[in-house]
Write a protein that holds these residues in place. Structure first.
Motif, PDB file in Angstrom:
ATOM      1  N   MET A   1       0.851  -1.170   0.000  1.00 33.97           N
ATOM      2  CA  MET A   1       0.000   0.000   0.000  1.00 33.97           C
ATOM      3  C   MET A   1       0.898   1.235   0.000  1.00 33.97           C
ATOM      4  N   GLU A   2       0.435   2.271  -0.707  1.00 35.91           N
ATOM      5  CA  GLU A   2       1.211   3.509  -0.809  1.00 35.91           C
ATOM      6  C   GLU A   2       0.337   4.723  -0.544  1.00 35.91           C
ATOM      7  N   LEU A   3       0.997   5.818  -0.240  1.00 36.36           N
ATOM      8  CA  LEU A   3       0.378   7.128  -0.096  1.00 36.36           C
ATOM      9  C   LEU A   3       1.089   8.054  -1.068  1.00 36.36           C
ATOM     10  N   VAL A   4       0.328   8.688  -1.956  1.00 36.35           N
ATOM     11  CA  VAL A   4       0.900   9.599  -2.949  1.00 36.35           C
ATOM     12  C   VAL A   4       0.243  10.961  -2.770  1.00 36.35           C
ATOM     13  N   THR A   5       1.073  11.997  -2.687  1.00 30.17           N
ATOM     14  CA  THR A   5       0.585  13.357  -2.479  1.00 30.17           C
ATOM     15  C   THR A   5       0.528  14.108  -3.798  1.00 30.17           C
ATOM     16  N   ALA A   6      -0.617  14.718  -4.063  1.00 27.93           N
ATOM     17  CA  ALA A   6      -0.794  15.528  -5.267  1.00 27.93           C
ATOM     18  C   ALA A   6      -0.190  16.913  -5.044  1.00 27.93           C
ATOM     19  N   THR A   7       0.468  17.413  -6.062  1.00 24.37           N
ATOM     20  CA  THR A   7       1.002  18.772  -6.032  1.00 24.37           C
ATOM     21  C   THR A   7       0.683  19.445  -7.361  1.00 24.37           C
ATOM     22  N   LEU A   8       0.595  20.774  -7.336  1.00 25.78           N
ATOM     23  CA  LEU A   8       0.345  21.513  -8.570  1.00 25.78           C
ATOM     24  C   LEU A   8       1.425  21.210  -9.587  1.00 25.78           C
ATOM     25  N   GLY A   9       1.029  20.932 -10.795  1.00 24.04           N
ATOM     26  CA  GLY A   9       1.978  20.689 -11.874  1.00 24.04           C
ATOM     27  C   GLY A   9       2.535  19.289 -11.942  1.00 24.04           C
ATOM     28  N   SER A  10       2.165  18.420 -11.012  1.00 22.34           N
ATOM     29  CA  SER A  10       2.658  17.048 -11.034  1.00 22.34           C
ATOM     30  C   SER A  10       2.081  16.306 -12.229  1.00 22.34           C
ATOM     31  N   HIS A  11       2.883  15.460 -12.824  1.00 21.68           N
ATOM     32  CA  HIS A  11       2.434  14.646 -13.950  1.00 21.68           C
ATOM     33  C   HIS A  11       2.034  13.242 -13.507  1.00 21.68           C
ATOM     34  N   GLY A  12       2.149  12.956 -12.216  1.00 20.69           N
ATOM     35  CA  GLY A  12       1.716  11.667 -11.701  1.00 20.69           C
ATOM     36  C   GLY A  12       2.678  10.528 -11.946  1.00 20.69           C
ATOM     37  N   LEU A  13       3.952  10.830 -12.112  1.00 15.84           N
ATOM     38  CA  LEU A  13       4.925   9.770 -12.370  1.00 15.84           C
ATOM     39  C   LEU A  13       4.988   8.751 -11.237  1.00 15.84           C
ATOM     40  N   LEU A  14       4.683   9.172 -10.007  1.00 14.38           N
ATOM     41  CA  LEU A  14       4.712   8.240  -8.887  1.00 14.38           C
ATOM     42  C   LEU A  14       3.580   7.220  -8.942  1.00 14.38           C
ATOM     43  N   LEU A  15       2.616   7.449  -9.828  1.00 11.26           N
ATOM     44  CA  LEU A  15       1.511   6.507  -9.994  1.00 11.26           C
ATOM     45  C   LEU A  15       1.837   5.409 -10.998  1.00 11.26           C
ATOM     46  N   GLU A  16       2.910   5.584 -11.740  1.00 12.64           N
ATOM     47  CA  GLU A  16       3.281   4.613 -12.779  1.00 12.64           C
ATOM     48  C   GLU A  16       3.907   3.369 -12.159  1.00 12.64           C
ATOM     49  N   GLY A  17       3.617   2.239 -12.733  1.00 10.00           N
ATOM     50  CA  GLY A  17       4.250   0.990 -12.333  1.00 10.00           C
ATOM     51  C   GLY A  17       3.745   0.408 -11.022  1.00 10.00           C
ATOM     52  N   LEU A  18       2.603   0.856 -10.547  1.00  6.83           N
ATOM     53  CA  LEU A  18       2.077   0.335  -9.285  1.00  6.83           C
ATOM     54  C   LEU A  18       1.258  -0.936  -9.461  1.00  6.83           C
ATOM     55  N   ASP A  19       0.803  -1.208 -10.677  1.00 10.18           N
ATOM     56  CA  ASP A  19      -0.004  -2.411 -10.931  1.00 10.18           C
ATOM     57  C   ASP A  19       0.734  -3.657 -10.474  1.00 10.18           C
ATOM     58  N   GLY A  20       0.051  -4.457  -9.667  1.00  8.53           N
ATOM     59  CA  GLY A  20       0.614  -5.725  -9.219  1.00  8.53           C
ATOM     60  C   GLY A  20       1.657  -5.596  -8.120  1.00  8.53           C
ATOM     61  N   LYS A  21       2.019  -4.381  -7.730  1.00  9.93           N
ATOM     62  CA  LYS A  21       3.036  -4.193  -6.694  1.00  9.93           C
ATOM     63  C   LYS A  21       2.448  -3.774  -5.357  1.00  9.93           C
ATOM     64  N   ILE A  22       1.258  -3.205  -5.387  1.00 10.76           N
ATOM     65  CA  ILE A  22       0.596  -2.783  -4.153  1.00 10.76           C
ATOM     66  C   ILE A  22      -0.856  -3.247  -4.186  1.00 10.76           C
ATOM     67  N   ASP A  23      -1.471  -3.269  -3.010  1.00 11.37           N
ATOM     68  CA  ASP A  23      -2.864  -3.717  -2.945  1.00 11.37           C
ATOM     69  C   ASP A  23      -3.837  -2.605  -2.584  1.00 11.37           C
ATOM     70  N   GLY A  24      -3.331  -1.403  -2.386  1.00  7.94           N
ATOM     71  CA  GLY A  24      -4.191  -0.270  -2.078  1.00  7.94           C
ATOM     72  C   GLY A  24      -3.405   1.024  -2.158  1.00  7.94           C
ATOM     73  N   LEU A  25      -4.132   2.135  -2.320  1.00  2.00           N
ATOM     74  CA  LEU A  25      -3.494   3.432  -2.523  1.00  2.00           C
ATOM     75  C   LEU A  25      -4.319   4.518  -1.859  1.00  2.00           C
ATOM     76  N   VAL A  26      -3.641   5.435  -1.177  1.00  2.00           N
ATOM     77  CA  VAL A  26      -4.280   6.624  -0.626  1.00  2.00           C
ATOM     78  C   VAL A  26      -3.697   7.818  -1.366  1.00  2.00           C
ATOM     79  N   ILE A  27      -4.586   8.687  -1.841  1.00  2.00           N
ATOM     80  CA  ILE A  27      -4.180   9.908  -2.523  1.00  2.00           C
ATOM     81  C   ILE A  27      -4.413  11.073  -1.573  1.00  2.00           C
ATOM     82  N   ALA A  28      -3.362  11.839  -1.300  1.00  2.00           N
ATOM     83  CA  ALA A  28      -3.463  13.082  -0.525  1.00  2.00           C
ATOM     84  C   ALA A  28      -3.669  14.193  -1.551  1.00  2.00           C
ATOM     85  N   ALA A  29      -4.929  14.530  -1.773  1.00  2.00           N
ATOM     86  CA  ALA A  29      -5.300  15.452  -2.845  1.00  2.00           C
ATOM     87  C   ALA A  29      -5.183  16.906  -2.402  1.00  2.00           C
TER      88      ALA A  29
END
Length: 118
Positions: A1-29
């Motif tokens: 499980m991961e926690l990813v924080t959104a920031t202005l201008g982010s392209h979401g690269l931290l969201l790439e490659g998560l398939d099959g590696k984690i079982d849940g995700l929290v987004i700090a929007a």
């Protein structure tokens, strides 16, 4: 499980490659529960394979649910199967999600656990 924080201008690269590696995700929007528009398709795809919880990174106040209706707004993200954390900040939402994942809770049970805290 991961926690990813959104920031202005982010392209979401931290969201790439998560398939099959984690079982849940929290987004700090951002603010009321918004993310950069570039995140939408990726979050929707992730929400199809695991619980993705949408929280606000602001210390007080909830992630909203139906105030705004533009792409990447909280209502748009919730329509893409993300689960609202309601009033829970991401640092409380993450352990709650973790407990439910460890217990083998279904997506519906996880969504109910968060909605019970609204």
């Amino acid at each position: 499980m991961e926690l990813v924080t959104a920031t202005l201008g982010s392209h979401g690269l931290l969201l790439e490659g998560l398939d099959g590696k984690i079982d849940g995700l929290v987004i700090a929007a951002l603010g009321a529960g918004h993310v950069p528009q570039t995140w939408c398709a990726r979050l929707q795809a992730l929400a199809e394979t695991m619980p993705v919880v949408l929280s606000s990174r602001i210390a007080t106040g909830p992630a909203l649910s139906s105030t705004y209706e533009f792409p990447a707004s909280e209502s748009d993200l919730l329509s893409r199967r993300l689960i609202s954390a309601g009033t829970l900040d991401p640092y409380i939402a993450r352990p709650l999600l973790g407990v439910h994942l460890a217990a083998g809770s279904s997506r519906a049970e996880i969504a109910k656990a968060f909605s019970d805290r609204h």
